[in-house]
Design a protein around this motif. Structure first.
Motif, short mmCIF file in Angstrom:
data_model
loop_
_atom_site.label_atom_id
_atom_site.label_comp_id
_atom_site.label_asym_id
_atom_site.label_seq_id
_atom_site.Cartn_x
_atom_site.Cartn_y
_atom_site.Cartn_z
N PRO A 1 0.81 -1.23 0.00
CA PRO A 1 0.00 0.00 0.00
C PRO A 1 0.83 1.27 0.00
CG PRO A 1 0.09 -0.92 2.21
CD PRO A 1 0.90 -1.84 1.33
N ARG A 2 2.16 1.15 -0.10
CA ARG A 2 2.99 2.34 0.04
C ARG A 2 3.24 3.08 -1.27
NH1 ARG A 2 8.12 0.58 3.65
NH2 ARG A 2 7.13 0.46 5.69
N ILE A 3 3.38 2.30 -2.35
CA ILE A 3 3.91 2.91 -3.58
C ILE A 3 3.05 4.06 -4.07
CG2 ILE A 3 4.35 2.48 -6.02
CD1 ILE A 3 5.55 -0.08 -5.34
N PHE A 4 1.74 3.82 -4.13
CA PHE A 4 0.87 4.86 -4.70
C PHE A 4 0.96 6.15 -3.89
CE2 PHE A 4 -3.13 6.45 -6.57
CZ PHE A 4 -2.81 6.23 -7.89
N PRO A 5 0.83 6.06 -2.53
CA PRO A 5 1.00 7.30 -1.75
C PRO A 5 2.38 7.92 -1.93
CG PRO A 5 0.13 5.56 -0.37
CD PRO A 5 0.41 4.95 -1.69
N TYR A 6 3.41 7.10 -2.09
CA TYR A 6 4.74 7.66 -2.35
C TYR A 6 4.74 8.50 -3.61
CZ TYR A 6 7.36 5.14 1.25
OH TYR A 6 7.85 4.69 2.43
N VAL A 7 4.15 7.94 -4.67
CA VAL A 7 4.10 8.67 -5.94
C VAL A 7 3.32 9.96 -5.77
CG1 VAL A 7 3.27 8.60 -8.31
CG2 VAL A 7 4.32 6.56 -7.31
N VAL A 8 2.14 9.85 -5.15
CA VAL A 8 1.28 11.02 -5.00
C VAL A 8 1.96 12.08 -4.14
CG1 VAL A 8 -0.91 11.85 -4.07
CG2 VAL A 8 -0.83 9.70 -5.35
N GLY A 9 2.53 11.63 -3.00
CA GLY A 9 3.18 12.58 -2.10
C GLY A 9 4.36 13.28 -2.75
N THR A 10 5.18 12.49 -3.45
CA THR A 10 6.33 13.08 -4.12
C THR A 10 5.88 14.09 -5.17
OG1 THR A 10 7.39 10.93 -3.85
CG2 THR A 10 8.49 12.53 -5.26
N GLY A 11 4.88 13.68 -5.95
CA GLY A 11 4.37 14.57 -6.98
C GLY A 11 3.90 15.89 -6.38
N MET A 12 3.21 15.80 -5.25
CA MET A 12 2.68 16.98 -4.59
C MET A 12 3.81 17.91 -4.16
SD MET A 12 -0.36 17.93 -4.07
CE MET A 12 -1.80 17.69 -3.06
N VAL A 13 4.85 17.34 -3.57
CA VAL A 13 5.96 18.17 -3.12
C VAL A 13 6.63 18.86 -4.31
CG1 VAL A 13 8.24 18.12 -2.02
CG2 VAL A 13 6.36 16.78 -1.05
N VAL A 14 6.82 18.10 -5.39
CA VAL A 14 7.44 18.69 -6.59
C VAL A 14 6.58 19.82 -7.14
CG1 VAL A 14 8.07 18.23 -8.98
CG2 VAL A 14 8.68 16.58 -7.20
N LEU A 15 5.26 19.57 -7.21
CA LEU A 15 4.36 20.59 -7.74
C LEU A 15 4.38 21.84 -6.86
CD1 LEU A 15 1.35 18.39 -8.82
CD2 LEU A 15 2.80 19.74 -10.32
N ALA A 16 4.43 21.62 -5.53
CA ALA A 16 4.48 22.76 -4.62
C ALA A 16 5.72 23.60 -4.91
CB ALA A 16 4.48 22.28 -3.17
N ALA A 17 6.85 22.91 -5.13
CA ALA A 17 8.10 23.63 -5.43
C ALA A 17 7.96 24.39 -6.75
CB ALA A 17 9.26 22.64 -5.50
N LEU A 18 7.40 23.73 -7.76
CA LEU A 18 7.23 24.40 -9.05
C LEU A 18 6.34 25.63 -8.92
CD1 LEU A 18 6.78 21.42 -11.54
CD2 LEU A 18 8.68 23.01 -11.41
N LEU A 19 5.28 25.48 -8.11
CA LEU A 19 4.36 26.61 -7.91
C LEU A 19 5.09 27.78 -7.26
CD1 LEU A 19 1.44 27.68 -8.11
CD2 LEU A 19 1.09 26.83 -5.79
N ALA A 20 5.92 27.45 -6.25
CA ALA A 20 6.66 28.51 -5.57
C ALA A 20 7.57 29.23 -6.56
CB ALA A 20 7.46 27.93 -4.40
#
Lengths: 129, 510, 168
Positions: free
Chosen positions: C47-66
């Motif tokens: 059950p970890r992989i999908f949340p890992y992908v989603v969480g990582t994506g979110m962090v990257v997007l947050a950085a891009l937005l900043a």
């Protein structure tokens, strides 16, 4: 001497406008036509739109009475009419009345009634013929 | 044709008096809320989801189908009379429709929109009946890797291709995916992202998510920016068309249908593109091109038909693959799930009666829409006089009621407010809603397929590329991401300071 | 739609930094939460992989937005039939509405939907600028009592009656 007419684009408003113009001729004054709206509905039939306002102004321009048209946006239609009357120092406010059923009287706040009570000058209430 | 026979059988079960009543009710409610300013079909469906709690599955789906078509018709009425397209699909209709109305041809514009919608909806639904079973037949053989790839493609198309800003599209998508993660992991039974709150273990109810995002978020957003000036409305008589109008309308109707249906059926989401294409096509083919922009009836007939045909086309991926491609479709999917109906390839075998009844009732609803709405147009136009305070108070009332009725638990209202806040923020920051809601719905499905695929390959990533179809779809995914970027670069090579997330690139209303 | 030009002093949409921070926090929380999950034996994926992908994506997007925000990216609010983006946001109205919604949430199980629903409707209408309080209360009462009976009789979903138990 200025006469304020509370105007809505229907027969009640026209009746008030006619009466206001007649009074202005008698007394030799000018007429300020006020159309107020709360602006809270997407469509308000009693609001004077741009096209209708231009049409009205054109119609009034040809008359022997000096006139001006004011469209105001405010939280309360009656208050706005009274406010304009105060501002121009109106000698008379003319409004149109419409028939209301018993239920209607309870549910709806009457603009005409509020103007009658709150205006600081004589108010002429006209019924459409 | 086999399918047509089945469709006729569907008519028999749909045409019971009760079902007809629900179809008519759905059409009326749908038009009612569609005409009301600020409520699109998706919000209408979300608000009305609680109605399904007491209804039997067939009846509630019949009603929902009616609401769907009715809501779209209502939207076009508002666009034509006020030039305020409530949703992106009505933008094109509004251009010519409002010009027609201003020239005193409101009745004809409404008529060509209504009849065009009827024609397109009918043809579209018949096409669904013909295609969905065939696609479902093929889809049964599709394995988990390809399924995963198709869902990925759908999300990428919606996120990266539609809308103004890719960055914001992906932010919306990932917010949606995160919401979709909340709750129990189905295969190991472990709670994820619940923060220790027991009520979240079952996941968040889709009614609460949808109503919060659409109804509460939208109402608060509007409350913060309430328009204070009334618009000029155009008086409507009973819609009718003259001989010339018919002559100029029927070809655009058919062309619009032909353009709209495939776009609706593709996992690319929404009627934005086909309505635009239809408008452009009609403009090019028109005998008198100068009339366009001044109220050409073809410019109403074509896009409106394309809009409805794509709305029908949307049922193909929804029924055959279990894949919603629009916000409205994802709410329909949620409604189906509350009955334990899982759309997908096996649906047509397991619940064939239900599907054929649904398709038949779509046709019935479409006809009722025409019969009921043409004479009622002046009445619907009066709805626009509802004052905004009462209108939005009503929306907030029904939204709270809907969330509360799920479980009679105030916690759901709290959750509703949280999603309302998300919905507000999303509007404030110009983040598109479609990727978000699709992320909520498709995310969990994707995870299931991904793990299925990887389980087979024992955890090796190669499991995701195991099928020819999957690889083909991945190629499309890459193209979908790369092509727009390249096109942007080629088109504007002299703007190196072009921000990756600027929303000002293209004027695409959502 | 005005294209940002080089001459213009870059407008910075500060609120977008807040959004980026919130997104990053959500992403990190997703990652931390996923780390706490157990992966069973014989479960190659877990059950970890999908949340890992989603969480990582979110962090990257947050950085891009900043980054985008720092470069002058400005959010374009959503338009709509009733939306007038030319006026500044009216936070007082929004605050009133939220307060009323929260009040309903706190009271609904105590006094019942039939009462809170009516107050909710009238309150929201008032917050949005309606001056016809009596009429709004009447309409709200009709709606709330009507919906209570609709759910009770029509859908077999009994909403708690609250203090009106026995009266409804």
């Amino acid at each position: 001497m200025t006469i304020v007419v509370g105007y809505v684009p229907n027969r009640h408003g026209e009746a008030a406008l006619d009466a206001g113009l007649a009074e202005a001729r008698l007394r030799g004054g000018d007429v300020v036509v006020v159309n107020a709206t709360r602006g809270d509905a997407l469509v308000d039939r009693r609001h004077l739109g741009d096209a209708a306002a231009a049409e009205l102004e054109a119609r009034l321009a040809g008359l022997d009475v000096p006139t001006s048209v004011r469209r105001v946006l405010g939280a309360d239609v009656a208050e706005e009419v009274v406010r304009v009357a105060d501002e121009v120092g109106a000698a008379l406010v003319v409004i149109g009345l419409r028939h209301r059923s018993a239920v209607g009287k309870v549910l709806m706040g009457s603009v005409a009634q509020r103007v009658l009570l709150e205006a600081r000058c004589p108010v002429l209430a006209v019924k459409a013929g | 044709m086999d399918n047509l026979q089945l469709l006729l059988d569907g008519f028999q079960s749909a045409a019971t008096p009760t079902n007809l009543l629900y179809a008519a009710l759905g059409v009326l409610i749908g038009t009612f809320v569609g005409v009301l300013p600020g409520i699109g079909p998706a919000m209408a469906l979300a608000l009305l989801l609680p109605l399904t709690y007491g209804l039997e599955s067939t009846q509630s789906l019949i009603m929902f189908a009616g609401i769907y078509y009715g809501g779209m018709y209502g939207g076009s009425t508002t666009s034509i009379l006020l030039n305020t397209p409530g949703e992106s699909a009505s933008v094109m209709t509004a251009i010519e429709g409002n010009k027609m109305a201003k020239r005193g041809r409101a009745a004809q514009a409404l008529a060509t929109a209504a009849i065009g919608s009827f024609v397109a909806g009918t043809i579209g639904t018949v096409l669904v009946a013909l295609f969905a079973p065939e696609i479902a037949d093929q889809a049964v053989r599709i394995g988990a890797p390809s399924y995963f790839a198709i869902m990925l493609l759908s999300l990428v198309l919606v996120t990266a291709v539609l809308g103004a800003s890719r960055l914001r599209g992906f932010i919306g998508l990932f917010i949606g995916l995160t919401i979709g993660l909340v709750g129990l992991d189905l295969s190991t039974g472990q709670a994820r992202l619940t923060g220790g709150i027991t009520q979240l273990v079952d996941g968040v109810d889709i009614v609460v998510v949808a109503v919060g995002l659409f109804a509460i978020g939208e109402s608060l957003w509007i409350a913060a920016h309430l328009r204070r000036q009334p618009l000029d409305v155009i008086p409507v008589g009973r819609p009718f068309m003259g001989r010339e109008d018919w002559g100029r309308s029927w070809r655009p109707w058919l062309r619009g249908t032909a353009i709209g249906f495939p776009f609706g059926a593709l996992p690319a989401g929404g009627a934005e593109t086909p309505t635009f294409l239809s408008y452009v096509t009609e403009k090019r083919l028109a005998r008198d091109r100068d009339e366009f922009g001044q109220g050409a009836i073809e410019g109403v007939a074509g896009p409106e038909a394309a809009n409805n045909a794509s709305a029908a086309g949307m049922f193909v991926p929804l029924l055959a693959l279990g894949l919603p491609v629009t916000a409205t479709a994802s709410i329909l999917l949620a409604a189906m799930k509350t009955y334990g109906i899982q759309p997908g390839p096996s649906l047509l075998e397991d619940q064939a009666d239900l599907v054929w009844t649904l398709l038949a009732s779509l046709l019935i609803g479409n006809t009722l829409l025409l019969v009921i709405n043409l004479p009622l147009a002046p009445l619907w136009a009066r709805l626009l006089q509802v004052p905004r305070p009462q209108l939005y108070a009503g929306i907030l009332f029904f939204a709270s009621l809907g969330a509360y009725a799920v479980d009679q638990n105030p916690f759901d209202i709290a959750l509703l407010l949280v999603f309302g806040a998300v919905g507000f923020a999303v509007r404030r920051f110009g983040i598109p809603m479609l990727p978000l809601i699709l992320g909520v719905i498709i995310g969990p499905l994707m995870e299931v397929k991904m793990r299925e695929a990887l389980d087979i390959s024992d955890g090796h990533l190669s499991g995701l590329f195991d099928e020819g179809l999957a690889i083909g779809v991945y190629v499309l995914v890459v193209l979908a991401v790369v092509v727009p970027v390249v096109v942007d670069r080629v088109r504007s090579p002299r703007t190196p300071h072009d921000q990756p997330g600027a929303t000002t690139e293209r004027e695409v209303p959502r | 739609m005005n294209e940002p030009t080089v001459e213009q002093a870059p407008r910075v949409d500060r609120a977008q930094y807040v959004l980026a921070a919130v997104l990053a926090a959500v992403g990190v929380y997703t990652l931390v939460d996923a780390r706490g999950l157990n992966v069973g034996f014989g479960d190659p994926v877990g059950p970890r992989i999908f949340p890992y992908v989603v969480g990582t994506g979110m962090v990257v997007l947050a950085a891009l937005l900043a980054v985008a925000t720092a470069r002058g990216d400005v959010a374009q609010g959503e338009e709509g039939e009733d939306v007038d983006l030319t006026s500044p946001a009216d936070w007082v109205t929004v605050g009133k509405l939220v307060a009323i919604l929260v009040l309903n949430l706190l009271l609904v199980n105590v006094v019942g939907w039939a009462i809170t629903g009516a107050l909710l409707f009238a309150g929201c209408a008032w917050a949005l600028g309606s001056r016809t309080l009596v009429r709004d209360l009447l309409v709200g009462t009709v709606l709330s009592v009507g919906s209570w009976y609709f759910f009770y009789v029509g859908l077999d979903v009994p909403l708690p009656p609250g203090i009106l138990d026995g009266i409804l």
